[in-house]
Design an enzyme around this catalytic site. Sequence first.
Site, PDB file in Angstrom:
ATOM      1  N   HIS A   1      35.796  41.232  31.909  1.00  0.00           N
ATOM      2  CA  HIS A   1      35.608  41.442  33.244  1.00  0.00           C
ATOM      3  C   HIS A   1      36.862  42.464  33.373  1.00  0.00           C
ATOM      4  CE1 HIS A   1      33.699  37.720  33.907  1.00  0.00           C
ATOM      5  NE2 HIS A   1      32.537  38.611  34.058  1.00  0.00           N
TER       6      HIS A   1
ATOM      7  N   ASP B   1      31.794  43.293  32.180  1.00  0.00           N
ATOM      8  CA  ASP B   1      31.068  43.208  33.733  1.00  0.00           C
ATOM      9  C   ASP B   1      32.079  43.119  35.315  1.00  0.00           C
ATOM     10  OD1 ASP B   1      29.441  41.816  31.783  1.00  0.00           O
ATOM     11  OD2 ASP B   1      28.961  39.791  33.014  1.00  0.00           O
TER      12      ASP B   1
HETATM   13 ZN   LIG Z   1      29.589  39.192  36.955  1.00  0.00          ZN
END
Ligand SMILES: [Zn+2]
Length: 292
Positions: free
Chosen positions: A258, A111
């Site tokens: 992430h 992400d």
């Molecule tokens: Zn995010």
Amino acid sequence: MTRGSSTARAAGIVTLVVAGLLGSAYVLGRSLVPDQTPRQSTGVTTSADGPHYADQPGLGEPGGAPSASANAAETGPAEAGQDGSGRNAGDDNLFGAHATTGTPRLALTFDDGPDPRYTPQVLDLLREYDVRATFCVVGENAQNHPELVQSIVDAGHTLCNHSWHHDVGLGARSADAIRSDLLRTNAAIRAAVPNAPIVWYRQPGGAWTYPVVSVAQQLGMTPLHWSVDPSDWELPGANKITATVLSQAEPGSVVLLHDAGGDRQGTVEALRRILPDLTARFELEALSTDPT
Ligand SMILES: [Zn+2]
């Protein structure tokens, strides 16, 4: 004489009207300044140190994200204060968002990118292990780094819309505001990869609401949550990220990681350790571009 004075009066009125309009424009301009300033500073941040979405409240979203959810970052409100395992939020909070692959296969999701510091490292590791994954990209980052979006797609990974500016409070906005945010993000992605399908949407912070789910679906995107969350955005270190993912991974898991939004070197290092183990235990897949 009469005619002359009437012309003069008309000219005076025109002058007053013009002055009034200029004054209004000035006041309007002033009133817009608070909206513009954060956007400008965001641009600077992006080019200098990169954005920090997950660990900072609602950047550049004046009057947007409610403070409680703004601090929830990538972890949904339902998960905060639980056992810290980052397991699924309750179904009631997902509004039907997918939290598993629906198959025996496991999916890695990355992400907040793309980010020139970390996304290439993640792509290299995935290539090394012949793994395809799904990247939930932020619109402004796609716009700033179209070449990285192209690299993601060229390597066979799939895409997910993660909002324009990682607005954790997006779900509380009007349907029109949500729609324009999601469409702006898709437009930035499509500018980089015109033909790549964008069939998933992940709400920042996992802060799902009925309107955000509903608008995403209207735009042809399936809401995507997760089932394994090592909270890597909190920078727990590579050891802890690795341990959480390896202990919680099971068939059908959607793992949240992430590749942007802060210092993600710990995530990259964890990925280096996770991939040999996961690929030995599971079949890994990029989330389908044809979700059912
Ligand atoms: Zn995010």
